[in-house]
Enzyme design. Sequence first.
Site, PDB file in Angstrom:
ATOM      1  N   ARG A  21      -4.603  19.577  15.380  1.00  0.00           N
ATOM      2  CA  ARG A  21      -5.137  19.309  14.036  1.00  0.00           C
ATOM      3  C   ARG A  21      -5.741  20.579  13.443  1.00  0.00           C
ATOM      4  NH1 ARG A  21     -10.047  17.353  13.109  1.00  0.00           N
ATOM      5  NH2 ARG A  21     -10.099  15.952  14.899  1.00  0.00           N
ATOM      6  N   TYR A  69       3.257  16.789 -13.111  1.00  0.00           N
ATOM      7  CA  TYR A  69       3.739  15.792 -12.148  1.00  0.00           C
ATOM      8  C   TYR A  69       2.786  14.582 -12.149  1.00  0.00           C
ATOM      9  CZ  TYR A  69       5.054  14.229  -7.371  1.00  0.00           C
ATOM     10  OH  TYR A  69       5.466  13.519  -6.269  1.00  0.00           O
ATOM     11  N   ASP A 111       0.610  24.751  -9.044  1.00  0.00           N
ATOM     12  CA  ASP A 111       1.579  23.933  -8.313  1.00  0.00           C
ATOM     13  C   ASP A 111       2.927  24.614  -8.516  1.00  0.00           C
ATOM     14  OD1 ASP A 111       3.474  22.139  -7.480  1.00  0.00           O
ATOM     15  OD2 ASP A 111       2.585  20.394  -8.446  1.00  0.00           O
ATOM     16  N   LYS A 170      10.397  19.702  -0.981  1.00  0.00           N
ATOM     17  CA  LYS A 170      11.435  19.953  -1.986  1.00  0.00           C
ATOM     18  C   LYS A 170      12.315  21.143  -1.577  1.00  0.00           C
ATOM     19  CE  LYS A 170       9.240  16.619  -4.022  1.00  0.00           C
ATOM     20  NZ  LYS A 170       8.269  16.797  -5.085  1.00  0.00           N
TER      21      LYS A 170
HETATM   22  C1  LIG Z   1       6.994  16.440  -5.203  1.00  0.00           C
HETATM   23  C2  LIG Z   1       5.974  17.190  -5.952  1.00  0.00           C
HETATM   24  C3  LIG Z   1       4.639  17.172  -5.550  1.00  0.00           C
HETATM   25  C4  LIG Z   1       4.131  16.345  -4.382  1.00  0.00           C
HETATM   26  O1  LIG Z   1       4.778  16.632  -3.206  1.00  0.00           O
HETATM   27  P1  LIG Z   1       4.906  15.557  -1.992  1.00  0.00           P
HETATM   28  O2  LIG Z   1       5.404  16.379  -0.869  1.00  0.00           O
HETATM   29  O3  LIG Z   1       5.834  14.483  -2.466  1.00  0.00           O
HETATM   30  O4  LIG Z   1       3.530  15.009  -1.776  1.00  0.00           O
HETATM   31  C5  LIG Z   1       3.736  17.913  -6.294  1.00  0.00           C
HETATM   32  N1  LIG Z   1       4.124  18.619  -7.377  1.00  0.00           N
HETATM   33  C6  LIG Z   1       5.395  18.651  -7.791  1.00  0.00           C
HETATM   34  C7  LIG Z   1       5.751  19.460  -8.991  1.00  0.00           C
HETATM   35  C8  LIG Z   1       6.372  17.939  -7.109  1.00  0.00           C
HETATM   36  O5  LIG Z   1       7.640  17.964  -7.530  1.00  0.00           O
END
Ligand SMILES: *Cc1c(COP(=O)(O)O)cnc(C)c1O
Length: 389
Positions: A54, A107, A180, A203
């Site tokens: 962890r 998002y 982000d 992603k």
């Molecule tokens: C998918 C996504 C997230 C969140 O990611 P997870 O791995 O699904 O929690 C945050 N910001 C953007 C722009 C995303 O496309």
Amino acid sequence: MKKETRVTHQPKVTMPKGNKPLVDPVYRSVKFTFPDIDSATTPQSRREGFDYSRDSNPTTRQLELLSSELQGRDDAICVSTGMAAAWLSLLANLSAGDRVVFFVECYRPIRVMLRERLPKFGINFSMLSVHDLDGIAEVFAADDTKLLIFEAPTNPMMQVPDIGAIVDLAHKHSVTTVLDNTFGGLHNHGQFKIDFYFHSLTKYASGHGDVMGGVVIADEKQIKQLKPWAVNMGATLDPGAAYLILRGLKTYYLRYRRHSETALTIAQFLHTHPKVERVYYPGLADDPGHSLATDQMDCCGAVLSFDLKADEQETRHFIDALELFATTASIGSTESLVAPAKLYFAQDLSAEEIVLAGISNSTVRFSVGIEHPDDLIGDLEQAFSKVFS
Ligand SMILES: *Cc1c(COP(=O)(O)O)cnc(C)c1O
């Protein structure tokens, strides 16, 4: 040794000196040992060694080192999802009474976090449009404004923020910037003075839609401050997941380039199509975000949106008629994906906010996969003729 004991104290395979695996092993162990209590408790071994997964794990650490290097920063912390990375960046930097600025174009779960969850802990918010630089300057000047969280480009409408201008304003008012960078990717936006980057590794990084992860990337000093929060929250990335993401990253550049080239081909096809009102893809030469995107980033990625010349029902039929595009959220995977933008990404927005976000009943979002572009265009052609002729 009895066999009952042997199964829990298994034979060790030690590699001869100089004999190395080409692919690094996955350290699945939760616990790590030291030769004795003294060496386990010295500050140096506590700093450099591994104790409990962890806190830190060699496979996850490898992903942290790679992510921070690709983003052009000193250090990183991997967590279980992109949303855990968003929460970590905010919780560790905010106190009750602070104000966070974000944009309506972001998002959806980020909006939910800021509008529905954080106010419970006394954290206030201001939601603006990414293009409202005057409004941004005004809220940044307020005493309680502590942090900005934003995306480049935005989801789902691929709006391109002027990162340089926004970051300059933030610095002027000592506002912490959290980008982000999931859509931009690990190779983009490192040139800006952003305090914290985070990515959904679910992603583009992993790329294959079979594992979830997140990462916060910053300078060493800042990561040091975040680390105790991450460890205590327990949003740790499993080493098995870290391994799959490390494997995905081997083809990251190949995939991101292919996604971007095919997305541009599809954007150009849609741009001239009589049933398409407007395409939103900064890779297109006449997109309002094109010159900013060209200056700020390398390639524009897999995601594009467009408005059909159609009503809501015809838009649904068009999406259902597509065969190579799977109807689902998420982006940046090898398969092409499609989603009705309003239904999937704007359920929390009021009628006026949806207009501000630029989403309509006929807005369709694609995440273009790495299939052959001819097959994807062929699929679009058959869907158009099925619904509109
Ligand atoms: C998918 C996504 C997230 C969140 O990611 P997870 O791995 O699904 O929690 C945050 N910001 C953007 C722009 C995303 O496309």
